[in-house]
Design a protein around this motif. Structure first.
Motif, PDB file in Angstrom:
ATOM      1  N   LEU A  85       0.821  -1.210   0.000  1.00 53.40           N
ATOM      2  CA  LEU A  85       0.000   0.000   0.000  1.00 53.40           C
ATOM      3  C   LEU A  85       0.853   1.258   0.000  1.00 53.40           C
ATOM      4  N   LYS A  86       0.324   2.281  -0.675  1.00 53.83           N
ATOM      5  CA  LYS A  86       0.994   3.565  -0.801  1.00 53.83           C
ATOM      6  C   LYS A  86       0.100   4.659  -0.203  1.00 53.83           C
ATOM      7  N   PRO A  87       0.687   5.758   0.214  1.00 56.27           N
ATOM      8  CA  PRO A  87      -0.152   6.855   0.736  1.00 56.27           C
ATOM      9  C   PRO A  87      -1.235   7.289  -0.252  1.00 56.27           C
ATOM     10  N   GLU A  88      -0.956   7.213  -1.529  1.00 65.83           N
ATOM     11  CA  GLU A  88      -1.959   7.617  -2.530  1.00 65.83           C
ATOM     12  C   GLU A  88      -3.114   6.634  -2.662  1.00 65.83           C
ATOM     13  N   ASP A  89      -3.031   5.504  -1.962  1.00 60.52           N
ATOM     14  CA  ASP A  89      -4.168   4.577  -1.913  1.00 60.52           C
ATOM     15  C   ASP A  89      -5.188   4.989  -0.852  1.00 60.52           C
ATOM     16  N   THR A  90      -4.867   6.008  -0.079  1.00 60.46           N
ATOM     17  CA  THR A  90      -5.788   6.485   0.948  1.00 60.46           C
ATOM     18  C   THR A  90      -7.088   6.970   0.313  1.00 60.46           C
ATOM     19  N   ALA A  91      -8.199   6.403   0.773  1.00 60.62           N
ATOM     20  CA  ALA A  91      -9.508   6.728   0.209  1.00 60.62           C
ATOM     21  C   ALA A  91     -10.578   5.956   0.972  1.00 60.62           C
ATOM     22  N   VAL A  92     -11.814   6.306   0.696  1.00 60.16           N
ATOM     23  CA  VAL A  92     -12.932   5.458   1.109  1.00 60.16           C
ATOM     24  C   VAL A  92     -13.151   4.456  -0.023  1.00 60.16           C
ATOM     25  N   TYR A  93     -13.190   3.197   0.343  1.00 61.99           N
ATOM     26  CA  TYR A  93     -13.356   2.129  -0.637  1.00 61.99           C
ATOM     27  C   TYR A  93     -14.803   1.624  -0.583  1.00 61.99           C
ATOM     28  N   TYR A  94     -15.391   1.514  -1.764  1.00 64.60           N
ATOM     29  CA  TYR A  94     -16.772   1.078  -1.893  1.00 64.60           C
ATOM     30  C   TYR A  94     -16.846  -0.176  -2.751  1.00 64.60           C
ATOM     31  N   CYS A  95     -17.713  -1.091  -2.384  1.00 61.12           N
ATOM     32  CA  CYS A  95     -18.000  -2.174  -3.316  1.00 61.12           C
ATOM     33  C   CYS A  95     -19.344  -1.890  -3.972  1.00 61.12           C
ATOM     34  N   ALA A  96     -19.513  -2.487  -5.142  1.00 64.40           N
ATOM     35  CA  ALA A  96     -20.723  -2.257  -5.915  1.00 64.40           C
ATOM     36  C   ALA A  96     -21.097  -3.515  -6.678  1.00 64.40           C
ATOM     37  N   ALA A  97     -22.378  -3.700  -6.852  1.00 65.06           N
ATOM     38  CA  ALA A  97     -22.907  -4.765  -7.705  1.00 65.06           C
ATOM     39  C   ALA A  97     -23.373  -4.106  -9.000  1.00 65.06           C
ATOM     40  N   THR A  98     -22.914  -4.645 -10.110  1.00 66.76           N
ATOM     41  CA  THR A  98     -23.209  -4.005 -11.380  1.00 66.76           C
ATOM     42  C   THR A  98     -24.334  -4.717 -12.112  1.00 66.76           C
ATOM     43  N   VAL A  99     -25.091  -3.941 -12.844  1.00 69.40           N
ATOM     44  CA  VAL A  99     -26.157  -4.440 -13.701  1.00 69.40           C
ATOM     45  C   VAL A  99     -25.977  -3.797 -15.066  1.00 69.40           C
ATOM     46  N   ASP A 100     -25.889  -4.618 -16.106  1.00 67.09           N
ATOM     47  CA  ASP A 100     -25.699  -4.100 -17.468  1.00 67.09           C
ATOM     48  C   ASP A 100     -24.503  -3.154 -17.543  1.00 67.09           C
ATOM     49  N   GLY A 101     -23.437  -3.510 -16.846  1.00 64.92           N
ATOM     50  CA  GLY A 101     -22.207  -2.747 -16.941  1.00 64.92           C
ATOM     51  C   GLY A 101     -22.142  -1.502 -16.087  1.00 64.92           C
ATOM     52  N   ALA A 102     -23.184  -1.210 -15.359  1.00 65.47           N
ATOM     53  CA  ALA A 102     -23.202  -0.016 -14.524  1.00 65.47           C
ATOM     54  C   ALA A 102     -23.389  -0.408 -13.064  1.00 65.47           C
ATOM     55  N   ALA A 103     -22.690   0.292 -12.180  1.00 66.16           N
ATOM     56  CA  ALA A 103     -22.839   0.032 -10.760  1.00 66.16           C
ATOM     57  C   ALA A 103     -24.256   0.416 -10.334  1.00 66.16           C
ATOM     58  N   ARG A 104     -24.966  -0.560  -9.826  1.00 62.81           N
ATOM     59  CA  ARG A 104     -26.361  -0.308  -9.452  1.00 62.81           C
ATOM     60  C   ARG A 104     -26.553  -0.211  -7.944  1.00 62.81           C
ATOM     61  N   TYR A 105     -25.855  -1.077  -7.214  1.00 60.63           N
ATOM     62  CA  TYR A 105     -25.988  -1.113  -5.760  1.00 60.63           C
ATOM     63  C   TYR A 105     -24.635  -0.827  -5.137  1.00 60.63           C
ATOM     64  N   TRP A 106     -24.641   0.013  -4.076  1.00 64.90           N
ATOM     65  CA  TRP A 106     -23.405   0.441  -3.438  1.00 64.90           C
ATOM     66  C   TRP A 106     -23.438   0.131  -1.955  1.00 64.90           C
ATOM     67  N   GLY A 107     -22.260  -0.164  -1.421  1.00 66.48           N
ATOM     68  CA  GLY A 107     -22.124  -0.246   0.016  1.00 66.48           C
ATOM     69  C   GLY A 107     -21.882   1.130   0.603  1.00 66.48           C
ATOM     70  N   GLN A 108     -21.715   1.182   1.916  1.00 70.33           N
ATOM     71  CA  GLN A 108     -21.548   2.462   2.600  1.00 70.33           C
ATOM     72  C   GLN A 108     -20.106   2.940   2.604  1.00 70.33           C
ATOM     73  N   GLY A 109     -19.184   2.053   2.263  1.00 72.39           N
ATOM     74  CA  GLY A 109     -17.776   2.424   2.180  1.00 72.39           C
ATOM     75  C   GLY A 109     -17.006   2.095   3.444  1.00 72.39           C
ATOM     76  N   THR A 110     -15.706   1.894   3.276  1.00 70.58           N
ATOM     77  CA  THR A 110     -14.804   1.668   4.400  1.00 70.58           C
ATOM     78  C   THR A 110     -13.533   2.481   4.168  1.00 70.58           C
ATOM     79  N   GLN A 111     -13.087   3.157   5.214  1.00 73.03           N
ATOM     80  CA  GLN A 111     -11.947   4.067   5.086  1.00 73.03           C
ATOM     81  C   GLN A 111     -10.634   3.308   5.135  1.00 73.03           C
ATOM     82  N   VAL A 112      -9.778   3.590   4.189  1.00 71.05           N
ATOM     83  CA  VAL A 112      -8.413   3.072   4.180  1.00 71.05           C
ATOM     84  C   VAL A 112      -7.469   4.270   4.235  1.00 71.05           C
ATOM     85  N   THR A 113      -6.591   4.267   5.228  1.00 69.97           N
ATOM     86  CA  THR A 113      -5.613   5.342   5.374  1.00 69.97           C
ATOM     87  C   THR A 113      -4.224   4.735   5.422  1.00 69.97           C
TER      88      THR A 113
END
Length: 116
Positions: A85-113
């Motif tokens: 991991l690098k400092p530039e990887d710091t972000a909120v990470y979200y997972c998503a379920a895609t439908v027809d190539g587009a993210a349709r459902y999202w999680g609330q996110g988890t912080q990575v620092t």
């Protein structure tokens, strides 16, 4: 409808590792292509990685060779193993379920620092 819950974020030093998990509700998890995205403060949300229902994987160039996506359909879970991991990887990470190539459902996110 799919509900997604991420976990596994935290504070880590540069060069360290974290494994993110995303648990999905519903009985059709195995049919979705799943993705991980991230959003740093003041920046747009960007694609990180994806995995198809059949296990084909994709990675953004900036994580290729360091991150690994996987899924366990029996547990309705998708993972993101993050190494070197690098400092530039710091972000909120979200997972998503895609439908027809587009993210349709999202999680609330988890912080990575990542500290330098």
């Amino acid at each position: 409808q799919v509900q997604l819950v991420e976990s596994g974020g935290g504070l880590v030093q540069a060069g360290g590792s974290l494994r993110l998990s995303c648990v999905a509700s519903g009985r059709t998890f195995s049919s979705y292509t799943m993705g991980w995205f991230r959003q740093a403060p003041g920046k747009e949300r960007n694609y990180v990685s994806g995995i198809s229902s059949g296990g084909t994987t994709w990675y953004a160039d900036y994580v290729k060779g360091r991150f690994t996506i996987s899924r366990d359909n029996a547990k309705n879970t998708v993972y993101l193993q993050m190494n070197s991991l690098k400092p530039e990887d710091t972000a909120v990470y979200y997972c998503a379920a895609t439908v027809d190539g587009a993210a349709r459902y999202w999680g609330q996110g988890t912080q990575v620092t990542v500290s330098s």
